[in-house]
Write a protein that holds these residues in place. Sequence first.
Motif, short mmCIF file in Angstrom:
data_model
loop_
_atom_site.label_atom_id
_atom_site.label_comp_id
_atom_site.label_asym_id
_atom_site.label_seq_id
_atom_site.Cartn_x
_atom_site.Cartn_y
_atom_site.Cartn_z
N LEU A 234 -4.25 -7.73 -1.16
CA LEU A 234 -5.27 -7.49 -0.14
C LEU A 234 -6.31 -8.60 -0.14
O LEU A 234 -6.74 -9.08 0.92
N ALA B 42 -4.45 1.18 5.67
CA ALA B 42 -4.43 1.95 4.43
C ALA B 42 -4.15 3.43 4.71
O ALA B 42 -3.42 4.08 3.97
N ILE C 289 -8.44 1.27 -2.18
CA ILE C 289 -8.18 0.17 -1.25
C ILE C 289 -9.41 -0.11 -0.41
O ILE C 289 -9.83 -1.27 -0.25
N THR D 142 -4.15 -4.63 -4.55
CA THR D 142 -5.53 -5.06 -4.30
C THR D 142 -5.64 -6.58 -4.33
O THR D 142 -6.39 -7.18 -3.55
N MET E 298 0.83 -1.20 0.00
CA MET E 298 0.00 0.00 0.00
C MET E 298 0.87 1.26 0.00
O MET E 298 0.59 2.23 -0.71
N TYR F 236 -8.02 -2.69 8.09
CA TYR F 236 -7.53 -2.23 6.79
C TYR F 236 -7.71 -0.73 6.63
O TYR F 236 -6.95 -0.09 5.88
#
Length: 779
Positions: A274, A314, A364, A271, A24, A310
Amino acid sequence: MLLQIVKKDFQRNKIITIVLFIFMMLSALLAACASQVIMELSGSLSNLLDKSKAPHFVQMHAGPIDNAGIQKFASTNPLVKKQQTVEMLRIDGSSVVLGNNNKSEENSVMDIGFVRQNPSFDLLLNLENQVIRVSEGEIAVPIYYKKENNLNIGDQVTLSNGQLDKKFIVTDFVRDIQMNPAIVSSKRFVVNDTDYNALKKNHGEVEYLIEFQITDLSRLSEFRNAYQSSDMPGKGPMIDYPLFKTLNALTDGIIAVVIILVSILLMIIATLCLRFTMIATLEEDYREIGVMKAIGISQRDIRRIYLAKYLVMAACASLLGYLLSLGVVRLFTANITLYLGTAPKTILQPIVPVLAVGLIFGMIMFFCRVILRRFNRITVVEALRSGTVGELKGNKSRIVLSKRRHINVNVFLGLKDVYGRLTMFGLLFFVFVICLFIILVPVNLLNTIQSPRFISYMGVGQSDMRIDLQPSDQIEKRFNELITTLNKDPDIAKFSPLITSRFKMLGSDGIWENINVETGDFSIFPLTYVNGGTPESGDEIALSDLNAKEWNKRVGDNVLLEVDGTSKKLTVSGIYQDITNGGRTAKARLPYDPKSVLWYIVALDVNPNVSVQEKMDQYAKLFYPAKVTHLDSYLSQTLGNTIRQLKLVTGLSIAISISISVLITALFLKMLLAKDVSQIAILRSIGFTLEDIRKQYQVRLLLVSGLGIILGTFAANTIGQKFAQLLGFFMGASNIQFVVNPLIAYLVLPLFFMLIVALTTVVSTISMKKSNLSKLIVE
C-alpha cells in the motif's frame, strides 16, 4: 467530484489497483479462515466433551483389579462425582483385517481394543455425535481407520486367531474423546455385549480403564495426588481432562496458528505494498496536487480524494475476503468436522471472523492516513517547479563512477543506486525477507515432523525397530526369551532392553506421587537432551520436560524415589523432551520389581545388509502377540494426519509468497520507473542503451532479493525456530530443533525465488520505450 476522481484513478492504474486489491483480499481471507478454524475447533471440541460426558481422570491398568477397593476409594473421596471401571479387550493386530484389505493390522502401531458402550459417561459417539448402539454382528470402527483405510458403512471387519473366526459389519464410526487423535496409539472398537463376551473367551487380554468424574475440575491435581498416594491400580498410563483437550486440539490448533502467522505476515506485506502504491501515485500526481493546492482546495479535501479510493478498495477486498473464506475454510475445518463433529452455532462464531476482517480493514485505513501525512510536506511552489517529490538525502552518495575498479558500469550504477536510496530499497528488502520466511518456516516444520529424527521428541532413541511386550501371563519369561534370542541372532547389530515401571516420588507438596520410570542402558540409543545428559549410574535420573517443569526441577537438583521399599535420593542428570504418555516420564538405571512393571520394550538395529521388514515379520511371528514396530512407520501413522494438514498449509504458503514476490516486484518497479523517468532520459541521452538501463534495474532487484534471502533464511532458523518451540511446548517438546533439508532450503527455494524476481524485473522494465526521449528530457 470525488467519485469522478476516484473512478478516473481506478481506470488509470488498473493493474496496480488489482494487485493491491488481491493483497488486501488475501489478508482478510486468511484472517477470517484462521478465526473460523479457532472458533470451529473450540466449539466442536467443547460440544464433543459435553456430548460424550468426558471423564476427568482415567487410569489404564493391565492386570487383576479389586473392584471393592475402587468402590471404597470412590465413596470415601468427596471429590468423586461418578466412577466406572471399563473393560477393554486388547486384540492383536495380526488377528484383525479391515475392509477389503487382504493384509492384517499386524504392522500397525495402533493398539486395538474392543469395548462395549459405556453405561454412565465416557460415551462413544457416532458421526452425528449420538451415542452408538450396535446389534450382534455389527461393529463401530474408530474414525482413524475410516480415513487411513478408507472404510465405509457396510464394509467388513474380520477377526481370526485359529480358535474363533468372526466377521462384523461396519455400521458406524466412533468419535472417542480419549483415543480420537492419531497421536494416541490406542483405538477402541465398539461391539455388542453378546459379541464382546464371545470374543473375551477366545481373543486377547482384558485391560481396565478406571474412570472418574469429579465435582470440581479446578481440584483435579488434588484428586490425582490422592489417587496416586493410595494403593489403587496403576499399571498403565494415566490421562486426564486437560490432556484430552490438548490432544484433540493439537493437529488443527497447529494449523490455525500457522495460518494466523501467514495472515499477519501477509498483512505486513499488504501495508508495505500500500505504501509503494500510494508513493507511486503521489509521484505521478505531484504537480496536480500542487495545482489543487494553488487553486484553494484544502489539504483535508485532497487527502479525502486519495483516501476515498483506498476506503472503497479496502472495504470491497475485506468483504470479498470474508465471503471467500466461507468456502475456503472448509479445506481447513474438514478434519475438525470429521474427528470432532459440528457444534451448534453460537452468536460468537459468525461475529469473530467479521471482527477479524474488520481489524484488517481498520489497520489498512490507519496506515493510509499515516502515509498521507506526506501531503503536509508538499509545497505549491516546489510541486509546480519540479513536478517531483525529489530524491532522498541519502542519494548524495560519496561513491563516484570514476573510482570504480574492475566492476561493470551497469553493475556499479545499480549498486550505487541501492546504497544511495537505502530507505526505499529497504522496504522492498523487508518484503523479500517476509516472503522467504513465509516459505521456509512451514517447509522446515514439515520436514522436521517427517524426519526420522523426530522420534527423539517421543522420548525414545533412534533405532531401526522396537518390540513391545504388554503385560500378560509369563511376560517376564517371554521377555528373557526375547533377550536370549537377540543375543544369538547374528543379524542384530545392537539392542537395548527397556523396562517401564511405576515408582513413588515425593512431590513438592509432601505427597508421594506415581511416576513412570523407564530403566535400562540409555547410552545404546541416546536421546537428545534439552539440558544435561544420560543417567549413567543408579543415583541419577533424567526427567521429561513437562515433569521437570511441573516439579520445578533442574539438572543437579535432587528427587526422592521409593525404591525396594526404601527412600532413595537421585540427582537429575538431564531433561529430555517427550510427547508420549502425556509427556510425563522419567529414565533411570534402577532395579525394578517385576510386579510393578507396566511394559517391556526392546529397541534394536539390524546389520546393514539385513532387511528391517523381514526381521520385523520374523520376530512378530516368533514372539506373538508382541507388537513389532518400524519407527519410521510409527511416525507416519501417528502424525500422518498432522503431516497432511501441514502439507496443505505449506503449499498455500509457497503459492502466496511467490505471488507476493511477483506482484510486489512489479509494483515497486512501476513506482521506481515513474520516479526515475528523468534520470532514464538523461542516461539514454548520454549513450546508455535500454538494455544497459534494464541491467542496472536487474542488479538493484537481485541485490536486494539476495540480501533478503540471506536474512529471511536466518530469520526462519531463529524466529521460526522459536515459533516451532512454542507449538511444541504444549506437547512436552519445548526445544524442537528444525531438521533442514539444505538442498531445498538453501539452494532450490532461494534460487527459484531469485529467478522469479529476475523474470519479473525483465518483464516490468520492458515498459521503457525508445520513443518520446525528448519529451522525457524536457519534463
